[in-house]
Design a protein around this motif. Structure first.
Motif, PDB file in Angstrom:
ATOM      1  N   GLY A  11       0.832  -1.207   0.000  1.00  0.00           N
ATOM      2  CA  GLY A  11       0.000   0.000   0.000  1.00  0.00           C
ATOM      3  C   GLY A  11       0.860   1.248   0.000  1.00  0.00           C
ATOM      4  N   GLU A  12       0.287   2.351   0.403  1.00  0.00           N
ATOM      5  CA  GLU A  12       0.975   3.636   0.340  1.00  0.00           C
ATOM      6  C   GLU A  12       2.245   3.656   1.186  1.00  0.00           C
ATOM      7  OE1 GLU A  12      -1.691   6.783   1.298  1.00  0.00           O
ATOM      8  OE2 GLU A  12      -3.064   6.364  -0.375  1.00  0.00           O
ATOM      9  N   GLU A  13       2.196   3.060   2.388  1.00  0.00           N
ATOM     10  CA  GLU A  13       3.371   3.062   3.264  1.00  0.00           C
ATOM     11  C   GLU A  13       4.508   2.263   2.654  1.00  0.00           C
ATOM     12  OE1 GLU A  13       2.452   1.825   7.206  1.00  0.00           O
ATOM     13  OE2 GLU A  13       1.077   3.501   7.602  1.00  0.00           O
ATOM     14  N   ASP A  14       4.191   1.153   2.003  1.00  0.00           N
ATOM     15  CA  ASP A  14       5.222   0.320   1.384  1.00  0.00           C
ATOM     16  C   ASP A  14       5.897   1.059   0.229  1.00  0.00           C
ATOM     17  OD1 ASP A  14       4.742  -2.404   2.778  1.00  0.00           O
ATOM     18  OD2 ASP A  14       2.747  -1.817   2.081  1.00  0.00           O
ATOM     19  N   MET A  15       5.114   1.737  -0.587  1.00  0.00           N
ATOM     20  CA  MET A  15       5.684   2.473  -1.714  1.00  0.00           C
ATOM     21  C   MET A  15       6.512   3.658  -1.235  1.00  0.00           C
ATOM     22  SD  MET A  15       5.010   0.770  -4.355  1.00  0.00           S
ATOM     23  CE  MET A  15       5.705   1.981  -5.490  1.00  0.00           C
ATOM     24  N   GLU A  16       6.046   4.326  -0.181  1.00  0.00           N
ATOM     25  CA  GLU A  16       6.827   5.410   0.416  1.00  0.00           C
ATOM     26  C   GLU A  16       8.138   4.856   0.967  1.00  0.00           C
ATOM     27  OE1 GLU A  16       7.729   9.229   1.412  1.00  0.00           O
ATOM     28  OE2 GLU A  16       5.708   8.741   0.702  1.00  0.00           O
ATOM     29  N   GLY A  17       8.044   3.668   1.588  1.00  0.00           N
ATOM     30  CA  GLY A  17       9.232   3.025   2.125  1.00  0.00           C
ATOM     31  C   GLY A  17      10.209   2.619   1.039  1.00  0.00           C
ATOM     32  N   LEU A  18       9.689   2.214  -0.125  1.00  0.00           N
ATOM     33  CA  LEU A  18      10.548   1.829  -1.244  1.00  0.00           C
ATOM     34  C   LEU A  18      11.396   3.011  -1.702  1.00  0.00           C
ATOM     35  CD1 LEU A  18      11.434  -0.088  -3.533  1.00  0.00           C
ATOM     36  CD2 LEU A  18       9.419   0.657  -4.821  1.00  0.00           C
ATOM     37  N   VAL A  19      10.764   4.165  -1.868  1.00  0.00           N
ATOM     38  CA  VAL A  19      11.502   5.357  -2.293  1.00  0.00           C
ATOM     39  C   VAL A  19      12.535   5.743  -1.241  1.00  0.00           C
ATOM     40  CG1 VAL A  19      11.312   7.813  -2.852  1.00  0.00           C
ATOM     41  CG2 VAL A  19       9.608   6.202  -3.721  1.00  0.00           C
ATOM     42  N   SER A  20      12.146   5.688   0.033  1.00  0.00           N
ATOM     43  CA  SER A  20      13.054   6.070   1.112  1.00  0.00           C
ATOM     44  C   SER A  20      14.239   5.112   1.208  1.00  0.00           C
ATOM     45  CB  SER A  20      12.303   6.106   2.453  1.00  0.00           C
ATOM     46  OG  SER A  20      11.293   7.095   2.440  1.00  0.00           O
ATOM     47  N   LYS A  21      13.988   3.825   0.964  1.00  0.00           N
ATOM     48  CA  LYS A  21      15.071   2.832   1.050  1.00  0.00           C
ATOM     49  C   LYS A  21      16.074   3.038  -0.078  1.00  0.00           C
ATOM     50  CE  LYS A  21      16.933  -0.727   3.040  1.00  0.00           C
ATOM     51  NZ  LYS A  21      17.438  -0.637   4.440  1.00  0.00           N
ATOM     52  N   VAL A  22      15.581   3.266  -1.287  1.00  0.00           N
ATOM     53  CA  VAL A  22      16.483   3.510  -2.414  1.00  0.00           C
ATOM     54  C   VAL A  22      17.258   4.805  -2.179  1.00  0.00           C
ATOM     55  CG1 VAL A  22      16.629   3.989  -4.884  1.00  0.00           C
ATOM     56  CG2 VAL A  22      15.054   2.237  -4.057  1.00  0.00           C
ATOM     57  N   ALA A  23      16.593   5.824  -1.647  1.00  0.00           N
ATOM     58  CA  ALA A  23      17.260   7.097  -1.354  1.00  0.00           C
ATOM     59  C   ALA A  23      18.363   6.900  -0.322  1.00  0.00           C
ATOM     60  CB  ALA A  23      16.236   8.113  -0.853  1.00  0.00           C
ATOM     61  N   GLU A  24      18.103   6.051   0.641  1.00  0.00           N
ATOM     62  CA  GLU A  24      19.116   5.752   1.662  1.00  0.00           C
ATOM     63  C   GLU A  24      20.340   5.085   1.045  1.00  0.00           C
ATOM     64  OE1 GLU A  24      19.617   2.479   5.238  1.00  0.00           O
ATOM     65  OE2 GLU A  24      17.625   3.344   4.914  1.00  0.00           O
ATOM     66  N   LEU A  25      20.106   4.170   0.113  1.00  0.00           N
ATOM     67  CA  LEU A  25      21.211   3.457  -0.529  1.00  0.00           C
ATOM     68  C   LEU A  25      21.957   4.346  -1.513  1.00  0.00           C
ATOM     69  CD1 LEU A  25      19.354   0.077  -1.191  1.00  0.00           C
ATOM     70  CD2 LEU A  25      21.141   0.488   0.512  1.00  0.00           C
ATOM     71  N   TYR A  26      21.258   5.263  -2.169  1.00  0.00           N
ATOM     72  CA  TYR A  26      21.861   6.153  -3.158  1.00  0.00           C
ATOM     73  C   TYR A  26      22.517   7.380  -2.526  1.00  0.00           C
ATOM     74  CZ  TYR A  26      19.887   3.916  -7.371  1.00  0.00           C
ATOM     75  OH  TYR A  26      19.594   3.061  -8.392  1.00  0.00           O
ATOM     76  N   GLY A  27      22.010   7.776  -1.366  1.00  0.00           N
ATOM     77  CA  GLY A  27      22.475   9.016  -0.766  1.00  0.00           C
ATOM     78  C   GLY A  27      21.661  10.211  -1.227  1.00  0.00           C
ATOM     79  N   GLU A  28      20.646   9.984  -2.024  1.00  0.00           N
ATOM     80  CA  GLU A  28      19.728  11.012  -2.509  1.00  0.00           C
ATOM     81  C   GLU A  28      18.520  10.329  -3.119  1.00  0.00           C
ATOM     82  OE1 GLU A  28      22.016  13.127  -5.441  1.00  0.00           O
ATOM     83  OE2 GLU A  28      21.461  11.741  -7.031  1.00  0.00           O
ATOM     84  N   ASP A  29      17.424  11.082  -3.277  1.00  0.00           N
ATOM     85  CA  ASP A  29      16.237  10.506  -3.904  1.00  0.00           C
ATOM     86  C   ASP A  29      16.555  10.111  -5.339  1.00  0.00           C
ATOM     87  OD1 ASP A  29      14.642  10.773  -1.699  1.00  0.00           O
ATOM     88  OD2 ASP A  29      13.605  12.577  -2.378  1.00  0.00           O
ATOM     89  N   PRO A  30      16.104   8.936  -5.791  1.00  0.00           N
ATOM     90  CA  PRO A  30      16.307   8.565  -7.201  1.00  0.00           C
ATOM     91  C   PRO A  30      15.500   9.472  -8.103  1.00  0.00           C
ATOM     92  CG  PRO A  30      14.794   7.025  -6.152  1.00  0.00           C
ATOM     93  CD  PRO A  30      15.325   7.918  -5.055  1.00  0.00           C
TER      94      PRO A  30
END
Length: 351
Positions: A184-203
Motif C-alpha cells: 500500500g501507500e506506506e510500502d511504496m513510500e518506504g521503497l523510495v526512502s530505502k532507495v534514497a538511503e542506498l543512493y544518498g539522494e532521492d532517485p
C-alpha cells in the motif's frame, strides 16, 4: 557587446553537453528527466521502450542508421513521447541521441533518452548522449520485503558508478502479483526512502515491474500496489505496461496505473505483438506514434469499444494514416474481425 552576442550564439549552437563537466551533465540530466517523467498537470507520462536489434544482413546494417534516426524523430515530433527508453548497441544509442540533439532549439525539442541495456563502459553511454540508465535491482529477483534491496548490492554500486559518469540511475524493481496486492501507500513510500538511503539522494525515478502469475504470458493483467499521488512529487514512479495492442488493452492498463497513483507508464516492447525484434524501425516509430497519440488524446475520456473519432480533421487524417499502417501489418489482428465498427465514420478499436 557585439562580441558577447556573437559568443552567446556560438555557445547556444553547440550541443548542450559539449562544455559541461560530468557533474553538470548529471544535474542537467536529472532536471530534464524529472521534468519529462512527471507532468505538472498530473497527467500520466508515456514513454516507449524501443528495442534496436543488431542486424546481421549487410543491407540491413546500412539501413539501420536511417531507421534509428527516423524512429527517434517520430517519437519526438509525432508521438510526443515524454522520454525514450532505448535498448541496443552503443552505436545505435549514439545515432538515436544525435537525432534528438539536433532538435535542440527547435519545437518540439529533444526528449530525454534512457539507456535500457547492459553496459560495461558507463562513460561511453554518457558520451553516446543518454541521460539515464535503467538499473535492474537484485539481479532481477522479486522483492518480498524492502529489506531484500540490501540482499545484493552490486546494483547499488553500479548506480553510484553511473552517477559518477553523469548518468541518472533508474532502478527497476520487480515484485510478484501477490506482493503487489499486499503493498500500500506506506510500502511504496518506504521503497523510495530505502532507495534514497542506498543512493544518498532521492532517485530521479523508480520503475516498478509486477511479474505476471503465468510466466509464459507476460502480457496478462497484473495487480497494482496503491500509492499516494503526493509520492510522485518526490520521485516519479513508472509502471511497466506489457498489454498487447488491440481492443484498448493498453489504454485500460494506462488507466489502471493512473488510478493506482503511478506517475508514468513505460510502454514495453511486449505491447507490439510478435514485433519486439522487428527490424522495420519505421514501422516501430509509426506504431508508437499512433499508440501514444491515441492514449494522450483519449486517456482523460470515457473510452468504449466503439468510439466516435472526435478529433479535428487534421488529427483525424494523421491517425488514419498510422491506423492503416498498424492494421495492414496484422499487429492488431484480422481487420475482417472488426464486426460492427464503422471505420469510415470514425469508429476504431483503441490500442
Amino acid at each position: 557587446m557585439r562580441n558577447f552576442i556573437s559568443s552567446f550564439f556560438v555557445l547556444a549552437s553547440l550541443p548542450v553537453f559539449t562544455a559541461l563537466t560530468i557533474q553538470e551533465r548529471g544535474k542537467v540530466g536529472r532536471s530534464r528527466l524529472t521534468e519529462a517523467l512527471r507532468s505538472p498537470s498530473g497527467k500520466l507520462t508515456l514513454s516507449p521502450e524501443v528495442v534496436i536489434p543488431e542486424p546481421s544482413d549487410p543491407t540491413a546494417i546500412l539501413l539501420l542508421s536511417s531507421g534509428v534516426t527516423s524512429t527517434s524523430e517520430m517519437l519526438r515530433v509525432e508521438a510526443k513521447a515524454n522520454a525514450a527508453f532505448v535498448e541496443g548497441s552503443l552505436t545505435a544509442l549514439q545515432t538515436f541521441c544525435s537525432e534528438q540533439e539536433q532538435a535542440r532549439g527547435n519545437f518540439p525539442g529533444p526528449i530525454p533518452v534512457v539507456y535500457f541495456g547492459e553496459a560495461d563502459d558507463l562513460a561511453a553511454v554518457t558520451e553516446a548522449g543518454a541521460e539515464g540508465l535503467v538499473i535492474v535491482t537484485c539481479g532481477g529477483k522479486e522483492l518480498t520485503s524492502l529489506e531484500d534491496l540490501t540482499s545484493e548490492t552490486s546494483w547499488v554500486e553500479k548506480s553510484k558508478a553511473a552517477m559518477e559518469c553523469g548518468l541518472q540511475p533508474i532502478p527497476e524493481v520487480f515484485i510478484s502479483d501477490d506482493t503487489a496486492q499486499s503493498w500500500g501507500e506506506e510500502d511504496m513510500e518506504g521503497l523510495v526512502s530505502k532507495v534514497a538511503e542506498l543512493y544518498g539522494e532521492d532517485p530521479v525515478s523508480i520503475l516498478l515491474t509486477v511479474n505476471p502469475v503465468d510466466e509464459e504470458n507476460p502480457c496478462e493483467q497484473v495487480s497494482l500496489p496503491k500509492m499516494a499521488k503526493a509520492l510522485g512529487k518526490r520521485t516519479p514512479i513508472l509502471g511497466s505496461v506489457r498489454a498487447q495492442a488491440g481492443e484498448n488493452r493498453i489504454g485500460q492498463e494506462v488507466a489502471r496505473l493512473k488510478e493506482a497513483g503511478f506517475t508514468g507508464a513505460l510502454l514495453r516492447s511486449d505491447c507490439m505483438p510478435g514485433l519486439r525484434m522487428k527490424l522495420d524501425l519505421d514501422f516501430v516509430g509509426a506504431f508508437w506514434s499512433a499508440c501514444i497519440g491515441d492514449l494522450k488524446s483519449l486517456k482523460s475520456k470515457n473510452f468504449n469499444f466503439q468510439s466516435r473519432n472526435w478529433m479535428d480533421k487534421s488529427a483525424s487524417l494523421e491517425w488514419a494514416k498510422y491506423q492503416n499502417s498498424v492494421i495492414e501489418s496484422g499487429a492488431l489482428g484480422d481487420p475482417e474481425s472488426s464486426v460492427g465498427l464503422n471505420t469510415e465514420a470514425g469508429d476504431y478499436k483503441g490500442f
